[in-house]
Design a protein around this motif. Structure first.
Motif, short mmCIF file in Angstrom:
data_model
loop_
_atom_site.label_atom_id
_atom_site.label_comp_id
_atom_site.label_asym_id
_atom_site.label_seq_id
_atom_site.Cartn_x
_atom_site.Cartn_y
_atom_site.Cartn_z
N VAL A 1 5.30 3.50 2.60
CA VAL A 1 4.58 3.35 1.34
C VAL A 1 3.14 3.84 1.48
O VAL A 1 2.62 4.56 0.61
CB VAL A 1 4.64 1.89 0.84
N VAL A 2 2.48 3.51 2.58
CA VAL A 2 1.11 3.96 2.81
C VAL A 2 1.06 5.49 2.90
O VAL A 2 0.16 6.13 2.35
CB VAL A 2 0.52 3.30 4.08
N SER A 3 2.04 6.08 3.58
CA SER A 3 2.08 7.54 3.67
C SER A 3 2.28 8.17 2.29
O SER A 3 1.64 9.18 1.97
CB SER A 3 3.21 7.98 4.61
N ALA A 4 3.14 7.59 1.48
CA ALA A 4 3.36 8.10 0.12
C ALA A 4 2.08 7.96 -0.71
O ALA A 4 1.73 8.85 -1.49
CB ALA A 4 4.53 7.38 -0.54
N GLN A 5 1.37 6.87 -0.52
CA GLN A 5 0.11 6.67 -1.25
C GLN A 5 -0.94 7.70 -0.84
O GLN A 5 -1.78 8.09 -1.66
CB GLN A 5 -0.41 5.25 -1.03
N ARG A 6 -0.88 8.16 0.40
CA ARG A 6 -1.78 9.21 0.86
C ARG A 6 -1.52 10.50 0.06
O ARG A 6 -2.45 11.22 -0.31
CB ARG A 6 -1.58 9.45 2.36
N VAL A 7 -0.25 10.77 -0.21
CA VAL A 7 0.10 11.93 -1.04
C VAL A 7 -0.44 11.71 -2.47
O VAL A 7 -0.98 12.63 -3.08
CB VAL A 7 1.63 12.17 -1.06
N GLY B 1 11.53 6.40 9.47
CA GLY B 1 10.10 6.25 9.20
C GLY B 1 9.29 7.44 9.69
O GLY B 1 8.34 7.87 9.02
N ASP B 2 9.66 7.97 10.85
CA ASP B 2 8.96 9.15 11.37
C ASP B 2 9.25 10.37 10.51
O ASP B 2 8.36 11.18 10.24
CB ASP B 2 9.36 9.42 12.82
N GLU B 3 10.49 10.50 10.07
CA GLU B 3 10.82 11.62 9.18
C GLU B 3 10.02 11.50 7.88
O GLU B 3 9.44 12.48 7.40
CB GLU B 3 12.31 11.68 8.87
N ALA B 4 9.97 10.31 7.32
CA ALA B 4 9.25 10.11 6.06
C ALA B 4 7.76 10.40 6.25
O ALA B 4 7.14 11.06 5.41
CB ALA B 4 9.46 8.69 5.55
N GLY B 5 7.19 9.92 7.35
CA GLY B 5 5.77 10.18 7.61
C GLY B 5 5.49 11.66 7.78
O GLY B 5 4.49 12.19 7.25
N GLU C 1 5.57 8.49 -10.23
CA GLU C 1 6.70 8.08 -9.39
C GLU C 1 6.21 7.41 -8.11
O GLU C 1 6.76 6.40 -7.67
CB GLU C 1 7.58 9.29 -9.06
N ILE C 2 5.15 7.95 -7.52
CA ILE C 2 4.60 7.35 -6.30
C ILE C 2 3.98 5.99 -6.62
O ILE C 2 4.11 5.05 -5.84
CB ILE C 2 3.58 8.28 -5.63
N THR C 3 3.35 5.87 -7.78
CA THR C 3 2.76 4.59 -8.19
C THR C 3 3.84 3.51 -8.25
O THR C 3 3.61 2.36 -7.86
CB THR C 3 2.07 4.73 -9.56
N GLN C 4 5.01 3.88 -8.72
CA GLN C 4 6.13 2.93 -8.84
C GLN C 4 6.87 2.72 -7.52
O GLN C 4 7.74 1.86 -7.43
CB GLN C 4 7.12 3.42 -9.90
N TYR C 5 6.53 3.51 -6.52
CA TYR C 5 7.25 3.52 -5.24
C TYR C 5 6.80 2.35 -4.38
O TYR C 5 5.70 2.31 -3.86
CB TYR C 5 6.96 4.83 -4.52
N ALA C 6 7.66 1.40 -4.24
CA ALA C 6 7.36 0.24 -3.40
C ALA C 6 8.69 -0.42 -3.06
O ALA C 6 9.66 -0.30 -3.80
CB ALA C 6 6.44 -0.74 -4.12
N PRO C 7 8.72 -1.14 -1.96
CA PRO C 7 9.97 -1.83 -1.65
C PRO C 7 10.24 -2.93 -2.68
O PRO C 7 9.31 -3.56 -3.16
CB PRO C 7 9.72 -2.42 -0.27
N THR C 8 11.50 -3.11 -3.00
CA THR C 8 11.84 -4.16 -3.96
C THR C 8 12.35 -5.40 -3.26
O THR C 8 12.60 -6.41 -3.90
CB THR C 8 12.90 -3.67 -4.97
#
Length: 175
Positions: free
Chosen positions: A132-138, A90-94, A159-166
């Motif tokens: 997901v929130v960090s990706a939405q910031r992008v 999570g820290d790497e992703a952020g 792609e980010i719009t579709q990015y969510a946990p399933t």
């Protein structure tokens, strides 16, 4: 965390004061044997760097040629070593999302995509709320980017719009 909260509220002075206070407190810390246990409340300097960069990103500051840009690169580098004792996906992703936003501020769309690709490639089970929130910031930064109408930017936003946990959210604890 106080700095990030102040930044979300648009309180630049409060965010700067919290960052400064954290730096002063780190200077007087005297590690002891309990620190070796690690855990959630361990706050290594790498995480401080990541949070400081995120504070600047939340304030809309920083570009690749600034101190924030250099710090964003350092944060990604620090969290790219999965064998490091402080590493967390999570820290790497952020950190990667922050770098992507910084690069977008500097109109480096290709660099933003490079920073974000490992985040977008995470398995759905690892796409927690924070990521997901960090990706939405992008996604939001892409919408304000001069490159927003390019094919690459449109594809990335989709792609980010579709990015969510399933995976469904965890069930609530019984009463």
């Amino acid at each position: 965390m106080e700095a990030r909260a102040a930044a979300l509220l648009g309180d630049t002075a409060g965010a700067a004061a919290a960052v400064e206070q954290a730096a002063r407190r780190r200077e007087v810390v005297e590690p002891d044997d309990l620190d070796e246990l690690g855990g959630l409340l361990t706050f290594p300097s790498q995480k401080e760097l990541y949070y400081r960069v995120e504070t600047q990103v939340l304030l809309g500051q920083g570009a690749a040629g600034t101190a924030t840009g250099a710090a964003a690169e350092q944060a990604v580098e620090a969290f790219s070593d999965q064998d490091a004792p402080y590493w967390a996906f999570g820290d790497e992703a952020g950190a990667r999302c922050n770098l992507a936003v910084v690069r977008l501020h500097d109109e480096e769309l290709d660099g933003a995509v490079d920073a974000l690709r490992p985040v977008l490639d995470l398995p759905p089970a690892q796409r927690n709320r924070g990521i997901v929130v960090s990706a939405q910031r992008v996604h939001r930064a892409l919408g304000h980017s001069p490159a927003r109408t390019s094919l690459l930017a449109r594809e990335l936003r989709e792609e980010i719009t579709q990015y969510a946990p399933t995976t469904p959210p965890a069930a609530a604890l019984p009463r």
